[in-house]
Design a protein around this motif. Sequence first.
Motif, PDB file in Angstrom:
ATOM      1  N   VAL A   1       0.838  -1.202   0.000  1.00  0.00           N
ATOM      2  CA  VAL A   1       0.000   0.000   0.000  1.00  0.00           C
ATOM      3  C   VAL A   1       0.874   1.254   0.000  1.00  0.00           C
ATOM      4  O   VAL A   1       0.577   2.238  -0.700  1.00  0.00           O
ATOM      5  CB  VAL A   1      -0.964  -0.007   1.204  1.00  0.00           C
ATOM      6  N   LYS A   2       1.970   1.230   0.750  1.00  0.00           N
ATOM      7  CA  LYS A   2       2.875   2.382   0.770  1.00  0.00           C
ATOM      8  C   LYS A   2       3.472   2.615  -0.623  1.00  0.00           C
ATOM      9  O   LYS A   2       3.597   3.759  -1.078  1.00  0.00           O
ATOM     10  CB  LYS A   2       3.995   2.162   1.794  1.00  0.00           C
ATOM     11  N   GLU A   3       3.811   1.525  -1.316  1.00  0.00           N
ATOM     12  CA  GLU A   3       4.387   1.645  -2.651  1.00  0.00           C
ATOM     13  C   GLU A   3       3.352   2.183  -3.638  1.00  0.00           C
ATOM     14  O   GLU A   3       3.675   3.022  -4.512  1.00  0.00           O
ATOM     15  CB  GLU A   3       4.913   0.283  -3.116  1.00  0.00           C
ATOM     16  N   THR A   4       2.125   1.757  -3.503  1.00  0.00           N
ATOM     17  CA  THR A   4       1.047   2.261  -4.370  1.00  0.00           C
ATOM     18  C   THR A   4       0.876   3.763  -4.171  1.00  0.00           C
ATOM     19  O   THR A   4       0.713   4.528  -5.139  1.00  0.00           O
ATOM     20  CB  THR A   4      -0.278   1.538  -4.062  1.00  0.00           C
ATOM     21  N   CYS A   5       0.914   4.209  -2.932  1.00  0.00           N
ATOM     22  CA  CYS A   5       0.798   5.643  -2.645  1.00  0.00           C
ATOM     23  C   CYS A   5       1.975   6.409  -3.233  1.00  0.00           C
ATOM     24  O   CYS A   5       1.806   7.504  -3.797  1.00  0.00           O
ATOM     25  CB  CYS A   5       0.736   5.874  -1.130  1.00  0.00           C
TER      26      CYS A   5
ATOM     27  N   ARG B   1       3.835   5.617  -5.856  1.00  0.00           N
ATOM     28  CA  ARG B   1       3.744   5.680  -7.320  1.00  0.00           C
ATOM     29  C   ARG B   1       2.680   6.664  -7.779  1.00  0.00           C
ATOM     30  O   ARG B   1       2.789   7.242  -8.853  1.00  0.00           O
ATOM     31  CB  ARG B   1       3.453   4.283  -7.872  1.00  0.00           C
ATOM     32  N   ASN B   2       1.667   6.845  -6.974  1.00  0.00           N
ATOM     33  CA  ASN B   2       0.584   7.780  -7.333  1.00  0.00           C
ATOM     34  C   ASN B   2       0.784   9.167  -6.725  1.00  0.00           C
ATOM     35  O   ASN B   2      -0.116  10.006  -6.775  1.00  0.00           O
ATOM     36  CB  ASN B   2      -0.762   7.224  -6.873  1.00  0.00           C
TER      37      ASN B   2
END
Length: 612
Positions: free
Chosen positions: A52-56, A58-59
């Motif tokens: 989830v941290k990586e998704t945030c 990247r966005n």
Amino acid sequence: MHNNQNRSESAKIINENMNIVIVGHVDHGKSTIIGRLLADTNSLPEGKLEQVKETCRRNAKPFEYAFLLDALKDEQAQGITIDTARVFFKTKKRKYIIIDAPGHIEFLKNMVTGAARAEAALLVIDAQEGIMENSKRHGYLLSMLGIKQVVVLVNKMDLIDYNQRRYEQIVEEYRAFLSQIGVEADLFIPISGFMGDNVASISNKMPWYNGNTVLEKLDLLNNQKGVKDQVFRMPVQSIYKFTAGGDDRRIIAGTIDTGKIRVGNEVIFYPSGKKSKVKSIERFNASRINEDIAGSATGFTLEEQIYVTRGELACIIDERKPEVSTRIKTKLFWLGKENLSSNRGYYIKVGTQRVRADLEEVITVLDASTLSTTTRQYVQRHEVAEVIFKLEKEIAFDRAENLTETSRFVLVDNYEISGGGIVVDSLEDGKDWLREKVDRRNIKWIESAVTKEERGIRYAQKPIMILISGKKELGKKDIARYIERGLFIEGRNVYYLGIGNVLYGIDADIKEENSMEDREAHFRRFAEISNIMLDAGDILIATADDIQESDMNIINTVIDSSDVKLLWVGAVNDHNLPIALHVEENEIKEEIYLKVKKMLLDAKVLFDPLNY
């Protein structure tokens, strides 16, 4: 290494469980706190936090712990144990289920199903916004649910620079409010769900606070005094009958609210008062056991087959009896679009019981946020009130002071759950004297050596009372005898009983006065004789002139209402009567007979014994 060690410890078997409900005003940070609890107890799936941290990243979106809930909800189909209402995590001491109450309606919907039956509550208040109306309303809901352990989390302390004075101001104001509604908070904890302050570890940014963290306080809470040690209560959910492969079990199924049940216990079902002994305890796809306890979805078979229906409350004979009444005093929280008033009809749901309810009286109305009271005879949206309901038929329940679990109810208005609360008292409805007699009769009743089921197979019928009424001089006796003769010719066990046969026979000792007391005595004896005929497996055709609602109440107290069909001849003056079949004056007897036979076939009173 530290994380792996924690995961190893959390993987150990933990036998203790606790349900926690979390409430709070919109945007006061519930989701963030829940996400933080999941992360800090290592209760997330492996790698989920990092994902989830990586998704945030990247966005180009700042990470928030609330995002963890959304991410997990997206994975429900993959077997992740989380949904919109419940979140699971564990500490070294116990497993927790946090029940999220996103709004009042969702909260009330869960009152009867059990999801809101928590042992403790976390109530979240935004330190910056302060105490809102919903903060007070949620406090009152917790009070009505009987939740005694309440921990108040003053969240978002980081947004007010961890100001001690602001925290103490909220504590003083909210503690005063809770005391007015009979709730005492176990602890107020200043936290920041976003920063993690005082959630899993003590924060060095609030040296003035020397209490527990959220996780420490949760582990210090007491499990509710074992519901398994209370009186046995199980609302009947369903009755399952098996026929394949010689399996003739009839299983009474439901979820045990409180207490425990063992093979050999003598059980009694309310409000019908029917009793039998537990022959076996059954669980789906599980090994045979001799005892089951509160919280279990279970079933049991009986030594003597009795016909009970969904909605009955299963109890043990030598334990405290539940209340049974058609009039109840309640405390409720109203959320309906329309005012709660005597101009509308409602349905009340207590356990698995669902009965029509009419508002008889509003005792007092209390605004949940201001605590001001009024005595007007309607209740507006978001108000709390003490009211009396008159019910269409008897229900079984416990007073809230005796047993919270079986006192909770919800109100349905026009197919929508619009309110909920607790029953605080059972009120006199004029039938207590009769219930005492029926209870004594049921407890002392010696069952026949032939079961109703065996009689049903032999006679190819179920026992039922067809009660024919209407104004005098409408040929009701002739209709009754015509139906009796027709069913007899078809091979049915059937008997005609006119109330006059009782009046001038077994009732000859009763004064021939037209008083209400005498009328009640006549109808009680009439109903008791009818009950014996039904126990013998007969179809009973009975007649009585001008039956009134009060007469039907007596009959349905003595005989299960599902075993009585009221046939009304001619004009109907009382539309509150439970009329199953209405025929016109001077209607041809053959047509009436065919209508009665269709009614019996539709109700599966008449059947092929091979398919029974």
